[in-house]
Design an enzyme around this catalytic site. Sequence first.
Site, PDB file in Angstrom:
ATOM      1  N   CYS A 164      -2.528   0.974   4.356  1.00  0.00           N
ATOM      2  CA  CYS A 164      -2.332   2.212   5.113  1.00  0.00           C
ATOM      3  C   CYS A 164      -2.989   3.429   4.469  1.00  0.00           C
ATOM      4  O   CYS A 164      -2.954   4.524   5.033  1.00  0.00           O
ATOM      5  CB  CYS A 164      -0.843   2.469   5.290  1.00  0.00           C
ATOM      6  SG  CYS A 164       0.043   1.027   5.900  1.00  0.00           S
ATOM      7  N   HIS A 303       2.921  11.161   4.358  1.00  0.00           N
ATOM      8  CA  HIS A 303       2.716   9.802   4.870  1.00  0.00           C
ATOM      9  C   HIS A 303       3.816   9.499   5.885  1.00  0.00           C
ATOM     10  O   HIS A 303       3.532   8.977   6.965  1.00  0.00           O
ATOM     11  CB  HIS A 303       2.731   8.807   3.710  1.00  0.00           C
ATOM     12  CG  HIS A 303       2.316   7.433   4.096  1.00  0.00           C
ATOM     13  ND1 HIS A 303       1.087   7.146   4.637  1.00  0.00           N
ATOM     14  CD2 HIS A 303       2.976   6.236   4.025  1.00  0.00           C
ATOM     15  CE1 HIS A 303       0.986   5.852   4.886  1.00  0.00           C
ATOM     16  NE2 HIS A 303       2.124   5.275   4.522  1.00  0.00           N
ATOM     17  N   GLU A 314       8.718   9.207  -1.093  1.00  0.00           N
ATOM     18  CA  GLU A 314       7.696  10.249  -0.948  1.00  0.00           C
ATOM     19  C   GLU A 314       8.323  11.623  -1.135  1.00  0.00           C
ATOM     20  O   GLU A 314       7.736  12.516  -1.777  1.00  0.00           O
ATOM     21  CB  GLU A 314       7.011  10.165   0.411  1.00  0.00           C
ATOM     22  CG  GLU A 314       5.859  11.159   0.531  1.00  0.00           C
ATOM     23  CD  GLU A 314       5.118  11.086   1.858  1.00  0.00           C
ATOM     24  OE1 GLU A 314       4.055  11.730   1.964  1.00  0.00           O
ATOM     25  OE2 GLU A 314       5.597  10.408   2.791  1.00  0.00           O
ATOM     26  N   LYS A 335       3.011  11.087  12.097  1.00  0.00           N
ATOM     27  CA  LYS A 335       3.255   9.733  12.603  1.00  0.00           C
ATOM     28  C   LYS A 335       4.384   9.729  13.626  1.00  0.00           C
ATOM     29  O   LYS A 335       4.500   8.782  14.409  1.00  0.00           O
ATOM     30  CB  LYS A 335       3.579   8.780  11.456  1.00  0.00           C
ATOM     31  CG  LYS A 335       2.387   8.411  10.583  1.00  0.00           C
ATOM     32  CD  LYS A 335       2.770   7.375   9.539  1.00  0.00           C
ATOM     33  CE  LYS A 335       1.568   6.969   8.682  1.00  0.00           C
ATOM     34  NZ  LYS A 335       1.123   8.057   7.787  1.00  0.00           N
ATOM     35  N   HIS A 340       2.282   4.807  13.499  1.00  0.00           N
ATOM     36  CA  HIS A 340       1.608   4.458  12.249  1.00  0.00           C
ATOM     37  C   HIS A 340       0.316   3.739  12.600  1.00  0.00           C
ATOM     38  O   HIS A 340       0.320   2.567  12.992  1.00  0.00           O
ATOM     39  CB  HIS A 340       2.500   3.571  11.388  1.00  0.00           C
ATOM     40  CG  HIS A 340       2.045   3.471   9.969  1.00  0.00           C
ATOM     41  ND1 HIS A 340       0.717   3.613   9.597  1.00  0.00           N
ATOM     42  CD2 HIS A 340       2.723   3.239   8.812  1.00  0.00           C
ATOM     43  CE1 HIS A 340       0.605   3.472   8.288  1.00  0.00           C
ATOM     44  NE2 HIS A 340       1.809   3.249   7.790  1.00  0.00           N
ATOM     45  N   PHE A 399       0.744  -0.548   1.451  1.00  0.00           N
ATOM     46  CA  PHE A 399       1.225  -1.800   0.884  1.00  0.00           C
ATOM     47  C   PHE A 399       0.297  -2.233  -0.248  1.00  0.00           C
ATOM     48  O   PHE A 399      -0.923  -2.051  -0.186  1.00  0.00           O
ATOM     49  CB  PHE A 399       1.238  -2.902   1.948  1.00  0.00           C
ATOM     50  CG  PHE A 399       2.429  -2.857   2.876  1.00  0.00           C
ATOM     51  CD1 PHE A 399       3.492  -2.016   2.653  1.00  0.00           C
ATOM     52  CD2 PHE A 399       2.473  -3.691   3.986  1.00  0.00           C
ATOM     53  CE1 PHE A 399       4.588  -1.981   3.519  1.00  0.00           C
ATOM     54  CE2 PHE A 399       3.554  -3.671   4.855  1.00  0.00           C
ATOM     55  CZ  PHE A 399       4.617  -2.824   4.621  1.00  0.00           C
TER      56      PHE A 399
END
Length: 412
Positions: A164, A303, A314, A335, A340, A399
């Site tokens: 991502c 994010h 985060e 998002k 996403h 990831f």
Amino acid sequence: MGKRVVVTGLGAVSGMGNCLGEIWNAAKNGDSGIDKITRFDCSGFPAKCASEVKDFNLSDYMYVNERHRMDRFSQYAIASSVMAVEDSRLTIGVDVPPDRVGVWMGTAIGGIESFEDTHRQLLEGGYERVYPFATTLVISNMASSQVAIALNAKGVNNCTVLSCASGSNAIGDAMRVIQSGEADIMIAGGTEASITPLGIGAFCAMGAISPQGDPKAACRPFDRNRDGLVMGEGAGALVLETFESAIRRNAPVYGEIIGYGTVGDAYHITSPVPGGEGCVRAMEMAFAQSGVLKSDIDYINAHGTSTILNDRDETKAIQTFFGEKAYDIPVSSTKSMTGHMMGASGAVEAILTFMTMKTGVILPTLNLIERDPECDLDYVPNLPRFKEVNFALSNSLGFGGHNTVLIFKALS
């Protein structure tokens, strides 16, 4: 630090619209692109919602008979790149030699739709039924390659696959190419088209996707009741070039990229380091390059995936890095509107951040109704805010433990 790198063109495709104007108008009005999944029958899946690209007219960007030669993720990459080059008022081969223009695209998953189709062909008829160029539909570098072919960009050509964070890393690495002198102009961004049975099903099996059936409740970053991400698709492309090149061409300038930090957690394949230590180090790296102070940052595009661990860690990373200043900085997760977009996320979020600096409109975090006590920053809930933004930061986390931070500056 090297040459100054500015952004002179923006282009995007998403579930919120098929061009930047449509996407920006929807975003500033708080109109989400998330809706019921229509791409395939999802009745047997926990996930019911996604942000799908709608009414995409491929013939605006290429001959329709070329469609069978590329997966949807490559088509989106071409469309966004063509729009970005047009927005930049760039004519490759006139303003700049083709071999001085490069392409760097990111994607997390690549041609998964074509992979599924090819596998079906194999099962139904053996290898003789498989499309001879199936490999070129599937492999991740094809987005970057197809953009280069479409635009006659003969310079540096590369592909980033960092989950991502892919789109943000592509932008940061393209910036380094220009600073090193290997190219004068780079078309950089990210693309994804993973709303497929396997793409959605794998995330469902992981328990990472929200099972909410109501599109307005499915994606709720930083909310106490968040229960997973919502998949999105599309692409974002930016034209990067030296400041001198932009001035010489009298090109429009959205702003400057002044900081890029990217590090790995070396911790876990899906979970972030508790407390977001990797994100903190990425911010430290980006700030060291940028030369700005923490007090200079006017806005953070987070994010913000709407998952329990990401939003919590985060938030902790921002708190750790900025200290008390963290509570004075507007932070939002776009998002909540785009879904996403995986490898395209960082690119589209960079584009939206440049638009925030240009217009002074800070986009909201939608569906933030009940704040998580562990997520206690100023997330600009539900409604846009108006503020001059001269310096902005964008986080992308992926990831595998990838942490990427970009810092942008409005052109003074």
